[in-house]
Scaffold this motif. Structure first.
Motif, PDB file in Angstrom:
ATOM      1  N   ALA A 163       0.823  -1.207   0.000  1.00 20.57           N
ATOM      2  CA  ALA A 163       0.000   0.000   0.000  1.00 20.57           C
ATOM      3  C   ALA A 163       0.863   1.265   0.000  1.00 20.57           C
ATOM      4  CB  ALA A 163      -0.924  -0.008   1.214  1.00 20.57           C
ATOM      5  N   LYS A 164       1.905   1.260   0.814  1.00 21.68           N
ATOM      6  CA  LYS A 164       2.784   2.440   0.882  1.00 21.68           C
ATOM      7  C   LYS A 164       3.630   2.560  -0.382  1.00 21.68           C
ATOM      8  CE  LYS A 164       2.662   2.565   5.832  1.00 21.68           C
ATOM      9  NZ  LYS A 164       3.329   2.514   7.095  1.00 21.68           N
ATOM     10  N   LYS A 165       3.994   1.417  -0.970  1.00 23.24           N
ATOM     11  CA  LYS A 165       4.745   1.439  -2.225  1.00 23.24           C
ATOM     12  C   LYS A 165       3.894   2.047  -3.346  1.00 23.24           C
ATOM     13  CE  LYS A 165       6.149  -2.041  -5.403  1.00 23.24           C
ATOM     14  NZ  LYS A 165       6.518  -3.423  -5.603  1.00 23.24           N
ATOM     15  N   ALA A 166       2.609   1.707  -3.348  1.00 21.35           N
ATOM     16  CA  ALA A 166       1.709   2.247  -4.368  1.00 21.35           C
ATOM     17  C   ALA A 166       1.595   3.772  -4.251  1.00 21.35           C
ATOM     18  CB  ALA A 166       0.335   1.607  -4.260  1.00 21.35           C
ATOM     19  N   VAL A 167       1.630   4.276  -3.030  1.00 21.90           N
ATOM     20  CA  VAL A 167       1.558   5.730  -2.826  1.00 21.90           C
ATOM     21  C   VAL A 167       2.834   6.395  -3.321  1.00 21.90           C
ATOM     22  CG1 VAL A 167       1.498   7.530  -1.053  1.00 21.90           C
ATOM     23  CG2 VAL A 167      -0.044   5.593  -0.889  1.00 21.90           C
ATOM     24  N   LEU A 168       3.974   5.741  -3.087  1.00 21.03           N
ATOM     25  CA  LEU A 168       5.258   6.333  -3.483  1.00 21.03           C
ATOM     26  C   LEU A 168       5.488   6.279  -4.983  1.00 21.03           C
ATOM     27  CD1 LEU A 168       7.559   4.963  -0.656  1.00 21.03           C
ATOM     28  CD2 LEU A 168       6.829   7.325  -0.991  1.00 21.03           C
ATOM     29  N   LEU A 169       4.981   5.234  -5.635  1.00 23.44           N
ATOM     30  CA  LEU A 169       5.239   5.080  -7.069  1.00 23.44           C
ATOM     31  C   LEU A 169       4.129   5.579  -7.898  1.00 23.44           C
ATOM     32  CD1 LEU A 169       6.755   1.502  -7.092  1.00 23.44           C
ATOM     33  CD2 LEU A 169       7.955   3.674  -7.081  1.00 23.44           C
TER      34      LEU A 169
END
Length: 144
Positions: free
Chosen positions: A138-144
């Motif tokens: 979930a946090k990776k999706a926000v960053l990318l």
């Protein structure tokens, strides 16, 4: 010229801890916080204790009901957090998170590097078991 850009991501799904505690503090005597958290039966029981307690207070029996309700209300100070977390976990939701990404001088390469650094930090937390794979994704999706 310095350009600051701040991005704020807030998850608004699920039950909110602050709202639950505000309801507990101001309307807990009526069990309203339990209705909010999906605990309908126990919320109705608290409301019933309140009504019966005040209705029978003139013969002093009601104070027993109100005393039980008061103790229950105090115990809920602990249980509200547990119920919010349980509700959100059952719904497959994480706790509300705040993510700040600041970009200065309008440089995309600085932002990409910042995101990569943050992604590496998250991966380390995943490997240590501090966060779950779902939280990482979930946090990776926000960053990318």
């Amino acid at each position: 010229m310095h350009e600051n850009s701040t991005t704020l991501s807030i998850q608004v799904e699920g039950k909110n801890m602050v709202i639950a505690y505000v309801l507990w503090w101001f309307l807990g005597w009526a069990g309203i916080h339990r209705f909010y958290l999906g605990k309908i039966q126990s919320g109705a029981m608290q409301l019933g204790l309140f009504i019966v307690g005040w209705a029978t207070a003139v013969v002093f029996v009601g104070f027993l009901f109100l005393g039980i309700l008061g103790i229950w209300w105090l115990l809920d100070a602990y249980y509200v957090q547990k119920y919010v977390n349980e509700y959100n976990a059952q719904a497959g939701l994480d706790a509300s998170t705040f993510t700040f990404n600041t970009r200065k001088n309008g440089s995309d390469s600085d932002l990409r590097q910042s995101n990569l650094d943050e992604l590496e930090r998250l991966h380390e937390l995943l490997e240590k078991g501090v966060i779950t794979q779902a939280e990482f994704d979930a946090k990776k999706a926000v960053l990318l």
